[in-house]
Design a protein around this motif. Structure first.
Motif, PDB file in Angstrom:
ATOM      1  N   UNK A 128      33.089 -21.908  15.766  1.00  0.00           N
ATOM      2  CA  UNK A 128      32.665 -23.396  15.757  1.00  0.00           C
ATOM      3  C   UNK A 128      33.723 -24.461  16.320  1.00  0.00           C
ATOM      4  N   UNK A 129      34.195 -23.948  17.538  1.00  0.00           N
ATOM      5  CA  UNK A 129      35.647 -25.673  17.374  1.00  0.00           C
ATOM      6  C   UNK A 129      34.839 -26.840  17.224  1.00  0.00           C
ATOM      7  N   UNK A 130      33.520 -27.158  18.280  1.00  0.00           N
ATOM      8  CA  UNK A 130      32.801 -28.206  19.013  1.00  0.00           C
ATOM      9  C   UNK A 130      32.871 -29.271  17.617  1.00  0.00           C
ATOM     10  N   UNK A 170      40.540 -26.520  21.063  1.00  0.00           N
ATOM     11  CA  UNK A 170      39.680 -26.221  21.423  1.00  0.00           C
ATOM     12  C   UNK A 170      39.369 -24.426  21.506  1.00  0.00           C
ATOM     13  N   UNK A 171      39.933 -23.888  20.642  1.00  0.00           N
ATOM     14  CA  UNK A 171      38.561 -22.384  20.862  1.00  0.00           C
ATOM     15  C   UNK A 171      39.344 -21.653  20.769  1.00  0.00           C
ATOM     16  N   UNK A 176      42.637 -15.681  25.572  1.00  0.00           N
ATOM     17  CA  UNK A 176      42.593 -16.819  26.130  1.00  0.00           C
ATOM     18  C   UNK A 176      43.698 -17.792  26.370  1.00  0.00           C
ATOM     19  N   UNK A 177      44.393 -18.487  26.128  1.00  0.00           N
ATOM     20  CA  UNK A 177      46.040 -19.435  25.819  1.00  0.00           C
ATOM     21  C   UNK A 177      46.311 -18.617  26.409  1.00  0.00           C
TER      22      UNK A 177
END
Length: 220
Positions: A128-130, A170-171, A176-177
């Motif tokens: 839940x990065x946001x 940013x999660x 993905x990175x």
């Protein structure tokens, strides 16, 4: 091997509900329960769970102090997932600052509960990065605090490590990175490990909290 979980909540119905959801999964096993944070350390030492799912507010010892106690006294401590009724709960942010790996709302859907436990156990992306960013914006020191800034300055992150830390906040997962930076996943894992070591962070959640607390990444 299944992900093993210890449930800690003063409400028996909450523990029963979480147990039912988690034990319906073939790769998750609930190995024990406690009704308060005061009973966590002996159970962690006895059962060696991968994840402790723990209420942030309990009458004798709350999830913040229990998190600190586990990380301070247990060798190779488990991942800690704090459970809360309210998303914008200052107790949750304090638990994250104390070393918790993520948080989960009590009203979460079964699929979200399972996802949270698996993600925290894996430790390869931020849960839940946001929401973590929102908590940092609401309860963190504006512009960062002095101690966190000093840690960040001493870390002397390379340009690539700094980029990886921003993407972690940013999660983004390691894969993905890697796709974003056009490098291999093992290279990203190496950068993440270096960031954690330089910041003295137990995991990526703590590294991201340090980034927000220092002002290195703006939470707004």
């Amino acid at each position: 091997m299944p992900v093993t979980v210890l449930l800690v909540d003063d409400e028996p119905l909450v523990r029963a509900g979480l147990r039912a959801v988690l034990e319906a999964q073939p790769d998750i096993e609930v190995v024990g329960e406690a009704a308060d944070g005061a009973g966590v350390i002996p159970l962690v030492r006895q059962l060696r769970p991968d994840v402790v799912a723990m209420d942030v507010r309990m009458p004798l010892l709350d999830g913040i102090e229990a998190t600190r106690a586990v990380l301070r006294t247990v060798d190779a401590p488990p991942k800690i997932l704090v459970i809360t009724t309210f998303e914008n709960d200052e107790y949750v942010y304090e638990a994250l600052r104390a070393g918790a790996d993520g948080f989960l709302l009590k009203r979460a859907r079964p699929a979200e509960i399972v996802h949270a436990v698996r993600l925290v156990a894996e430790g390869e992306s931020l849960l839940f990065p946001a929401s973590v960013r929102q908590l940092a914006a609401q309860y963190g020191d504006e512009g960062g605090n002095r101690a966190a800034r000093a840690v960040m300055e001493r870390a002397r992150l390379t340009e690539r490590e700094a980029e990886v830390l921003r993407l972690m906040a940013r999660g983004l997962s390691n894969a993905e990175i890697a796709a974003r930076l056009v490098v291999g996943t093992e290279t990203v894992k190496s950068h993440v490990s270096s960031v954690l070591a330089k910041l003295g962070a137990r995991d990526r959640t703590q590294a991201v909290i340090a980034a927000y607390e220092s002002g290195f990444v703006a939470p707004g």
